[in-house]
Design an enzyme around this catalytic site. Structure first.
Site, PDB file in Angstrom:
ATOM      1  N   HIS A   1      -8.859   7.712   2.082  1.00  0.00           N
ATOM      2  CA  HIS A   1      -8.230   9.021   2.190  1.00  0.00           C
ATOM      3  C   HIS A   1      -9.215  10.123   1.847  1.00  0.00           C
ATOM      4  CE1 HIS A   1      -7.471   7.560  -1.927  1.00  0.00           C
ATOM      5  NE2 HIS A   1      -7.375   8.824  -2.307  1.00  0.00           N
TER       6      HIS A   1
ATOM      7  N   GLY B   1     -13.473   6.706  -8.520  1.00  0.00           N
ATOM      8  CA  GLY B   1     -12.239   7.448  -8.724  1.00  0.00           C
ATOM      9  C   GLY B   1     -11.152   7.206  -7.694  1.00  0.00           C
TER      10      GLY B   1
ATOM     11  N   CYS C   1       0.834  -1.197   0.000  1.00  0.00           N
ATOM     12  CA  CYS C   1       0.000   0.000   0.000  1.00  0.00           C
ATOM     13  C   CYS C   1       0.873   1.254   0.000  1.00  0.00           C
ATOM     14  CB  CYS C   1      -0.925  -0.004   1.214  1.00  0.00           C
ATOM     15  SG  CYS C   1      -1.890   1.524   1.370  1.00  0.00           S
TER      16      CYS C   1
END
Length: 113
Positions: A99, A92, A3
């Site tokens: 986040h 998206g 990640c």
């Protein structure tokens, strides 16, 4: 660790950090879409909004308090700002770690696209 954001939190990848506490990390986006473009991320890996539950919902509330604090510090609270959370591919989301985008410093159009 695969990640990208977990690697940034761990200090393996440099970032322009603007905030950090025991739960959250915030840094300036490397490809800003507005004069102010800050990402706020939980240090605990949460894939997306779809993984928010009773065990981590307080972390989400805390993130919004940090977003408000950063908007004040960046001088965009009065003029206005946008908080964006993309979820999964069609939404998206380009990094598989929850986040929050804090965007401001210019007039933001609607719809966003």
């Amino acid at each position: 660790m695969d990640c990208l954001f977990c690697r940034i939190i761990a200090g393996e990848i440099p970032s322009d950090k603007v905030y950090e506490d025991e739960d959250l990390f915030a840094f300036r986006d490397i490809d800003p879409k507005a004069p102010t473009h800050i990402l706020v991320i939980p240090k605990k890996h949460i894939q997306s909004v779809n993984e928010i539950d009773q065990n981590n919902v307080n972390l989400i509330s805390k993130a919004y308090l940090v977003l408000k604090k950063l908007a004040l510090e960046e001088g965009i609270a009065e003029s206005g700002y946008r908080i964006v959370v993309n979820t999964n591919e069609d939404g998206g989301q380009s990094v598989g770690h929850l986040h929050f985008h804090l965007l401001g410093g210019r007039s933001l159009s609607w719809p966003p696209g």
